[in-house]
Write a protein that holds these residues in place. Structure first.
Motif, mmCIF file in Angstrom:
data_model
loop_
_atom_site.group_PDB
_atom_site.id
_atom_site.type_symbol
_atom_site.label_atom_id
_atom_site.label_comp_id
_atom_site.label_asym_id
_atom_site.label_seq_id
_atom_site.Cartn_x
_atom_site.Cartn_y
_atom_site.Cartn_z
ATOM 1 N N GLY A 145 52.091 55.390 36.136
ATOM 2 C CA GLY A 145 51.863 54.537 37.300
ATOM 3 C C GLY A 145 50.554 53.783 37.179
ATOM 4 N N MET A 146 49.500 54.525 36.810
ATOM 5 C CA MET A 146 48.191 53.904 36.650
ATOM 6 C C MET A 146 48.233 52.853 35.552
ATOM 7 S SD MET A 146 45.152 53.997 37.766
ATOM 8 C CE MET A 146 43.550 53.389 37.327
ATOM 9 N N GLY A 147 48.904 53.175 34.440
ATOM 10 C CA GLY A 147 48.985 52.226 33.328
ATOM 11 C C GLY A 147 49.666 50.946 33.749
ATOM 12 N N MET A 148 50.778 51.079 34.500
ATOM 13 C CA MET A 148 51.522 49.893 34.927
ATOM 14 C C MET A 148 50.698 49.049 35.890
ATOM 15 S SD MET A 148 55.335 51.364 34.965
ATOM 16 C CE MET A 148 55.494 51.259 36.696
ATOM 17 N N ALA A 149 50.054 49.713 36.856
ATOM 18 C CA ALA A 149 49.236 48.967 37.821
ATOM 19 C C ALA A 149 48.111 48.228 37.105
ATOM 20 C CB ALA A 149 48.661 49.928 38.863
ATOM 21 N N THR A 150 47.493 48.906 36.127
ATOM 22 C CA THR A 150 46.382 48.272 35.423
ATOM 23 C C THR A 150 46.866 47.077 34.603
ATOM 24 O OG1 THR A 150 45.381 50.444 35.279
ATOM 25 C CG2 THR A 150 44.389 48.735 33.958
ATOM 26 N N THR A 151 48.017 47.236 33.922
ATOM 27 C CA THR A 151 48.547 46.129 33.135
ATOM 28 C C THR A 151 48.771 44.906 34.009
ATOM 29 O OG1 THR A 151 49.688 47.783 31.829
ATOM 30 C CG2 THR A 151 50.352 45.511 31.487
ATOM 31 N N PHE A 152 49.374 45.165 35.172
ATOM 32 C CA PHE A 152 49.663 44.106 36.123
ATOM 33 C C PHE A 152 48.377 43.363 36.511
ATOM 34 C CE2 PHE A 152 51.058 43.142 40.649
ATOM 35 C CZ PHE A 152 51.981 42.206 40.270
ATOM 36 N N VAL A 153 47.357 44.116 36.896
ATOM 37 C CA VAL A 153 46.092 43.500 37.310
ATOM 38 C C VAL A 153 45.405 42.806 36.133
ATOM 39 C CG1 VAL A 153 43.799 43.976 38.224
ATOM 40 C CG2 VAL A 153 45.764 45.073 39.228
ATOM 41 N N LEU A 154 45.482 43.429 34.942
ATOM 42 C CA LEU A 154 44.842 42.833 33.762
ATOM 43 C C LEU A 154 45.389 41.439 33.500
ATOM 44 C CD1 LEU A 154 44.658 45.704 31.123
ATOM 45 C CD2 LEU A 154 42.776 44.261 31.817
ATOM 46 N N VAL A 155 46.732 41.298 33.526
ATOM 47 C CA VAL A 155 47.328 39.999 33.226
ATOM 48 C C VAL A 155 46.923 38.975 34.283
ATOM 49 C CG1 VAL A 155 49.505 38.768 32.975
ATOM 50 C CG2 VAL A 155 49.235 41.018 31.956
ATOM 51 N N LEU A 156 47.043 39.365 35.563
ATOM 52 C CA LEU A 156 46.693 38.429 36.639
ATOM 53 C C LEU A 156 45.227 38.036 36.581
ATOM 54 C CD1 LEU A 156 48.522 39.731 39.811
ATOM 55 C CD2 LEU A 156 48.874 37.584 38.611
ATOM 56 N N SER A 157 44.340 39.035 36.422
ATOM 57 C CA SER A 157 42.910 38.712 36.479
ATOM 58 C C SER A 157 42.484 37.993 35.210
ATOM 59 C CB SER A 157 42.084 39.965 36.698
ATOM 60 O OG SER A 157 42.065 40.727 35.528
ATOM 61 N N GLY A 158 43.133 38.314 34.071
ATOM 62 C CA GLY A 158 42.832 37.578 32.842
ATOM 63 C C GLY A 158 43.093 36.096 33.031
ATOM 64 N N ALA A 159 44.270 35.777 33.601
ATOM 65 C CA ALA A 159 44.610 34.372 33.816
ATOM 66 C C ALA A 159 43.677 33.742 34.849
ATOM 67 C CB ALA A 159 46.061 34.259 34.279
ATOM 68 N N ALA A 160 43.407 34.458 35.943
ATOM 69 C CA ALA A 160 42.571 33.876 37.009
ATOM 70 C C ALA A 160 41.154 33.612 36.520
ATOM 71 C CB ALA A 160 42.545 34.813 38.220
ATOM 72 N N THR A 161 40.570 34.595 35.804
ATOM 73 C CA THR A 161 39.191 34.381 35.355
ATOM 74 C C THR A 161 39.141 33.289 34.289
ATOM 75 O OG1 THR A 161 39.467 36.255 33.864
ATOM 76 C CG2 THR A 161 38.245 36.658 35.882
ATOM 77 N N TRP A 162 40.207 33.165 33.476
ATOM 78 C CA TRP A 162 40.238 32.084 32.472
ATOM 79 C C TRP A 162 40.201 30.733 33.178
ATOM 80 C CZ3 TRP A 162 43.054 27.822 31.072
ATOM 81 C CH2 TRP A 162 42.803 27.309 29.794
ATOM 82 N N LEU A 163 41.022 30.605 34.233
ATOM 83 C CA LEU A 163 41.067 29.329 34.951
ATOM 84 C C LEU A 163 39.710 29.014 35.572
ATOM 85 C CD1 LEU A 163 44.550 29.654 36.653
ATOM 86 C CD2 LEU A 163 43.911 28.091 34.821
#
Lengths: 193, 217
Positions: A40-58
């Motif tokens: 569960g923790m791994g999935m939640a983290t993956t989800f946030v990683l992808v979203l925040s990676g894209a947001a911080t890149w923008l």
């Protein structure tokens, strides 16, 4: 395409965030007692990683760099991550209560997971494009989940082992992590980064 | 005065952030490949911890309860940026070695942990003492790990050759697995020492009771 595959494999195995780069150790030691919660923790983290990676890149590409404010990077990134996590939490609560119940308790913890901020800073250092960033974030998340799930599997077995009293809990977990890290060193020749 | 001493000393042993509470693990494992790196990281963390604890304690009545965590994070991130820039300007080589882990002090759980558990409730002076104790605890912890790993991995301590250069060094100790092994064994050793201390204390206590009873009898 080949380059993207290399980034993915590199971030899952060769430069595994937890075992080689030492990012995200707190949840790795804290939430790895049972396999279900670890996943569960791994999935939640993956989800946030992808979203925040894209947001911080923008934000980095279209706001911080053009306006010459790289010194605001730390403050801006951590605020983006914190508000993004909050937003994801509220969105999930409204739209899919099932997923929210599964991931809910882990989401607030992710703000202070150094893997998330570390990824954002690494991406800006490496100068990745948006697509590369998303693939890198996905690979990092998968690598994190893999390490967490393996650790949880081993710790479930460790409960039945006869461990010296002083090493019970954190001590043996760290030594186990050391052995896993050694195994992951075997991947270092897989691709040249 | 006694309570000030206790607040200061608890971070150095009983509530040692790295070895007892196991928080702030990422920089602990990543930068302790050499004693000097551990010391530098410890001091940088101490600087951020002390400054942000004092600042948060000063502002505790101004910050609304509901948005306190974002406020704390902004305060911490500001001091981290200061530390980052000072290191980059004055010690460029050290800054390069510590690299990613300087900005990551923002998400070091020790700092937010002390802010939430201590500085947001206590007066400024006590917050300062608490942060200083915790910071020095981290500093000695990281330096100790750095010394052990550098000695075993390269035969040097703070760059000075200790073992003869012909001795075989265990390179594994400056590689990632060595970080986990060293920390695991140190945590175990610290538990063992604490068991011994507790046992001695108990024996002394029971010893004095029997002596007392003997006198009364």
């Amino acid at each position: 395409m080949g380059e993207l595959a290399l980034i993915f494999i590199g971030s899952v195995l060769v430069n595994n965030f937890v075992l080689v780069r030492f990012l995200g150790i707190c949840p790795f030691l804290g939430v790895s007692k049972e396999l279900d919660t670890a996943l569960g923790m791994g999935m939640a983290t993956t989800f946030v990683l992808v979203l925040s990676g894209a947001a911080t890149w923008l934000v980095q590409t279209y706001i911080l760099t053009p306006f010459g404010m790289p010194f605001l990077q730390n403050v801006a990134f951590i605020l983006i991550i914190a508000s993004l996590v909050q937003l994801v939490e509220m969105f999930l609560q409204k739209t899919s209560p099932g997923l929210y119940r599964a991931l809910g308790i882990f989401l607030p913890l992710i703000t202070t997971n150094c893997a998330v901020l570390g990824l954002a800073i690494l991406v800006s250092q490496k100068g990745y494009t948006l697509i590369q960033t998303i693939v890198f974030a996905l690979g990092t998340g998968v690598g994190f989940t893999l390490a967490l799930a393996m650790m949880a599997g081993i710790r479930e077995q460790l409960q039945f082992a006869d461990i010296p009293k002083a090493l019970q809990g954190a001590g043996i977990a760290l030594i186990t992590a050391g052995l896993m890290s050694m195994a992951f060193m075997g991947f270092s020749g897989l691709i040249a980064m | 005065m006694n309570s000030v001493r206790r607040e200061f000393l608890k971070g150095l042993w009983d509530e040692h952030p790295t070895f007892r509470l196991l928080i702030g693990m990422c920089p602990t494992l990543a930068v302790t490949t050499a004693a000097a790196n551990g010391l530098a990281m410890g001091l940088a963390t101490t600087f951020v911890l002390v400054c942000s604890s004092v600042m948060i304690s000063l502002m505790k009545n101004l910050i609304p309860k509901k948005v306190r965590i974002p406020c704390y994070i902004i305060i911490v991130a500001t001091f981290v940026t200061i530390a980052d820039m000072v290191l980059a300007a004055n010690f460029p080589e050290l800054h390069k070695v510590l690299g990613l882990f300087i900005p990551l002090i923002v998400v070091n759980c020790i700092i937010l942990g002390r802010a939430e558990a201590y500085a947001s409730k206590m007066p400024v002076f006590y917050s300062f003492i608490d942060a200083l104790g915790m910071g020095l605890g981290i500093t000695w912890g990281l330096t100790f790990l750095g010394v052990v790993r550098e000695f075993l991995g390269m035969g040097t301590v703070f760059g000075a050759q200790i073992l003869p250069a012909t001795a075989t060094s265990w390179v594994i100790f400056i590689l990632p697995p060595g970080a986990f092994f060293t920390l695991g064994i140190v945590v175990g050793a610290m538990n063992q020492i604490n068991y011994a201390l507790a046992r001695r204390k108990r024996e002394r206590a029971t010893g004095s009771i029997t002596a007392h009873q003997a006198v009364q009898g």
